[in-house]
Scaffold this active site. Structure first.
Site, short mmCIF file in Angstrom:
data_model
loop_
_atom_site.label_atom_id
_atom_site.label_comp_id
_atom_site.label_asym_id
_atom_site.label_seq_id
_atom_site.Cartn_x
_atom_site.Cartn_y
_atom_site.Cartn_z
N ARG A 167 -9.77 -5.09 -14.31
CA ARG A 167 -8.60 -5.85 -13.84
C ARG A 167 -8.93 -7.33 -13.97
O ARG A 167 -9.92 -7.80 -13.39
CB ARG A 167 -8.27 -5.52 -12.38
CG ARG A 167 -7.88 -4.07 -12.16
CD ARG A 167 -7.33 -3.88 -10.75
NE ARG A 167 -7.25 -2.49 -10.38
CZ ARG A 167 -6.25 -1.67 -10.71
NH1 ARG A 167 -5.26 -2.13 -11.43
NH2 ARG A 167 -6.25 -0.41 -10.32
N HIS A 226 -14.89 1.94 -15.54
CA HIS A 226 -14.76 1.24 -14.26
C HIS A 226 -16.02 0.43 -13.94
O HIS A 226 -16.04 -0.33 -12.97
CB HIS A 226 -14.49 2.26 -13.15
CG HIS A 226 -14.02 1.68 -11.86
ND1 HIS A 226 -14.78 1.72 -10.71
CD2 HIS A 226 -12.88 1.03 -11.54
CE1 HIS A 226 -14.12 1.12 -9.73
NE2 HIS A 226 -12.97 0.69 -10.20
N ASN A 251 0.83 -1.21 0.00
CA ASN A 251 0.00 0.00 0.00
C ASN A 251 0.86 1.26 0.00
O ASN A 251 0.59 2.22 -0.73
CB ASN A 251 -0.91 0.02 1.23
CG ASN A 251 -2.07 -0.95 1.13
OD1 ASN A 251 -2.32 -1.53 0.08
ND2 ASN A 251 -2.77 -1.14 2.23
N HIS A 278 -14.93 -4.57 -0.28
CA HIS A 278 -14.87 -3.91 -1.59
C HIS A 278 -16.24 -3.61 -2.18
O HIS A 278 -16.35 -2.87 -3.15
CB HIS A 278 -14.06 -4.80 -2.55
CG HIS A 278 -13.65 -4.12 -3.81
ND1 HIS A 278 -14.27 -4.35 -5.02
CD2 HIS A 278 -12.68 -3.22 -4.06
CE1 HIS A 278 -13.69 -3.62 -5.96
NE2 HIS A 278 -12.72 -2.93 -5.41
#
EC number: 2.7.4.1
Length: 686
Positions: free
Chosen positions: A377, A437, A46, A594
């Site tokens: 992704r 996205h 991170n 998420h």
């Protein structure tokens, strides 16, 4: 409110607080030791991304002379100083925790050894490993008048080497300087043979092994000092999309330029030789962004290390096997199930294979005419990509929107795009200036002389690897309104289309923000009429100033607002006269929270939405994002159960205070750890 305190929390400082919550999980003795090691690795990864993107951007502002304060009241220079102070302290705490975890692992028989702690048999074994495996990969890079300072790759581990010419150096004689890259293609940890009558697993670090044999790379010289160091470069892409004739080629060029990004951080081992440090500082022009590390640099290797150890199940979380969604268990016709009723899938507790099977079934079904899908992704061995290629090769119309600008996944996505194009898919790279996205798949199927649309909408990426590590929600539906909106969305992305009046979706950047504002205003109106008014929103980040102001207005009007925000939150809750009706919690646990779920009470006519978008400026204004309603009342009940589990968590939830700090949730209720309750999904899923 105290005038000296901004009513907003700074975004980057809020991120530092998030990473500190991750570090707290590494420090928590209640977590299994190898899981604590993984959290240490996550803290490092991170921080790498934060430095290479966010801190790099702040440094660019400072160099450009930009002094304007952001909406939280910070100038770039002031923010940079505060960030450096906090991250330096975080790194100190991280390595203190690292040493604590190592002591715990040692008691369990897992030991990292210094080279001088090995016995002769162990030294012989690691020496053989060095000569057979490591030495052929190494390249010594001398730095002198004929050999300039080499290009140092970002986030790679190097050794600085100071050498003498075989005799004692004179006091005023400068040593020779060289660099050796620790090869990332090899594992950072090297297991050594066990000792006689010992069951311990012992390891040495690769850089320590190379240091032991450094003279083999520099014959005829004496070694003065060997010190590890690591450089982080600016990794933000700066694309001229409008001027690019081929976006894919432009991104490939920019990825090559990324190797030369300006340095933003230099990490070096504690006790580094002063001359070596001076050389690096001068060559890299680093005077301030220096991190002295008391331990091994880059602890991200602990993720692979913890995952490589077998037989230590007591040092890991209990294994969870995702269950196949019950709705699809006893059928070979997923379309028939979805045609009868909508299906909600909760990852990672339910298997991502259901999504892969949906696309694979569509690829093999002769009645399917078209498949359209967004990819942001994707995993390294994606069954979805293979299914899409198969569908195209069989003659189906396959359209794939591949987002080439997904940060740090650009190269992989370029490879997928080329593979899909070769298979005959129509590959689209999205719209200029916008990242795609949204997570959506549309299947068009011929049934009894008519066409029916089947849709999957998700909160997470179409990635079977991260679906085992992230909590996300997916909705399968054949609802005609959602199907019509899905077709319109793909038409807007892939072709010329006049503005569409969405029937169900909220779509960024065109109308999602305004739709959310309208839904919040509706709750305000209910509160003004004395009716119950309630908003629950679960997401990763909240940093959009106008959205925060809108929530403040709703709070002042009497709307009860509960926010479940894992990471960045620029809203300051619990401030009298501003946000006393707002509660914010963050949950950091074994899985990365998420999912984006939004609830509005709506005078008793409850509405729930799934979304790909966080409430950040980039999501609401610079990305193609999607918010989809859940029409099925039973599934809305399931989503409410998810939200209630999160809100009732009093073991891993931390509550944001008006000061900007987070405190563990503490109450007299029965202990509840939401992620552990969720594992028994069939006991609570509606």
């Amino acid at each position: 409110m105290n005038k000296t305190i901004s009513q907003y929390v700074n975004r980057d400082l809020s991120w530092v607080e998030f990473n500190r919550r991750v570090l707290e999980e590494a420090h928590d003795p209640e977590n299994p030791l190898l899981e604590r090691a993984k959290f240490l690795a996550i803290v490092s990864s991170n921080l790498d991304e934060f430095m290479s993107v966010r801190v790099a951007g702040i440094q660019d502002q400072i160099k450009a002379g930009y002094t304007k304060r952001d909406f939280s009241g910070y100038s770039p220079a002031g923010l940079w100083k505060r960030l450096m102070k906090r991250t330096e302290q975080m790194v100190v705490d991280q390595y203190r925790t690292y040493r604590e975890v190592l002591r715990g692992l040692s008691k369990e028989g897992i030991c990292f050894r210094a080279m001088d702690e090995l016995n002769p048999q162990q030294l012989k074994a690691v020496d053989e490993y060095f000569h057979e495996i490591v030495f052929p990969v190494l390249t010594p890079m001398a730095v002198d008048q004929s050999r300039p300072f080499p290009l140092l790759h970002t986030k790679e581990l190097y050794l600085s080497v100071l050498l003498g010419n075989g005799t004692d150096l004179e006091l005023d004689e400068e040593p020779f300087f060289a660099i050796v890259q620790v090869p990332s293609i090899l594992q950072r940890f090297v297991q050594v043979p066990g000792r006689v009558n010992s069951k311990k697993h012992e390891f040495v670090l690769l850089e320590d092994l190379i240091e032991r044999h450094i003279n083999t790379l520099f014959n005829g010289y004496t070694t003065i000092a060997v010190d590890p160091f690591r450089l982080t470069r600016n990794a933000d892409l700066t694309l001229n999309e409008e001027g690019a004739e081929d976006l894919l080629e432009e991104i490939e060029k920019e990825l090559r330029r990324r190797r030369w990004g300006l340095p933003v951080r230099l990490e070096y081992s504690k006790g580094m030789h002063p001359y070596a440090l001076l050389m690096l500082k001068e060559e890299l022009e680093q005077g301030e962004n220096l991190f002295e590390i008391d331990g091994p640099l880059d602890l991200s290797f602990l993720m692979r290390f913890a995952g490589s150890l077998d037989g230590y199940e007591n040092l890991k979380y209990p294994r969870i096997e995702p269950v196949y969604p019950q709705e699809f268990e006893d059928t070979e016709d997923m379309f028939a199930v979805i045609r009868q009723d909508d299906v909600l899938v909760y990852h990672p507790y339910e298997s991502f294979e259901a999504v892969s099977d949906f696309v694979l079934d569509a690829a093999q079904d002769p009645n399917v005419l078209a498949i359209k899908m967004t990819l942001y992704r994707v995993s390294g061995q994606s069954a979805l990509v293979q299914a899409l290629a198969m569908a195209a090769e069989s003659g189906k119309q396959v359209t794939v929107v591949v987002e080439l600008k997904a940060r740090f996944d650009e190269e992989r996505n370029i490879a997928w795009a080329r593979q899909l194009e070769k298979a005959g898919c129509h590959v689209v790279y999205g719209l200029v200036g916008l990242k795609t996205h949204a997570k959506i798949t549309l299947v068009v199927r011929r049934e009894q002389g008519m066409l029916r649309r089947y849709v999957h909408v998700g909160t997470g990426n179409y990635n079977d690897s991260t679906a085992k590590l992230y909590t996300d929600i997916g909705l399968f539906t054949s609802h005609p309104v959602i199907g019509a909106d899905a077709s319109a969305l793909f038409n807007e992305i892939t072709g010329y289309s006049s503005p569409y009046e969405w029937k169900a979706f909220g779509v960024a950047p065109t109308d999602l923000r305004e739709k959310l504002f309208g839904l919040i205003d509706r709750e305000k109106a209910h509160a003004a009429e004395g009716k119950p008014a309630h908003i629950i929103a679960k997401m990763n980040s909240l940093s959009h100033q106008e959205m925060i102001d809108k929530l403040y207005e709703a709070s002042q009007a009497g709307v009860r607002i509960e926010l479940i925000i894992r990471g960045v939150c620029c809203l300051r809750p619990g401030v009298q006269g501003l946000s006393e009706n707002i509660r914010v919690i963050s949950i950091v646990d074994r899985f990365l929270e998420h999912s984006r779920i939004i609830y509005f009470h709506n005078g008793g006519e409850e509405e729930l939405y799934l979304s790909s978008a966080d409430w950040m400026t980039r999501n609401l204004t610079r990305r193609i994002e999607l918010m989809c309603p859940v029409f099925n009342a039973r599934l809305r009940g399931t989503l409410m159960n998810v939200l209630r589990m999160n809100l009732d968590d009093n073991e891993k939830a931390r509550e944001l205070q008006s000061s900007g700090n987070y405190e563990p949730v503490s109450n007299e209720l029965k202990p509840l750890r939401s992620q552990f309750v969720a594992t028994n999904i069939r006991t609570w899923k509606c």
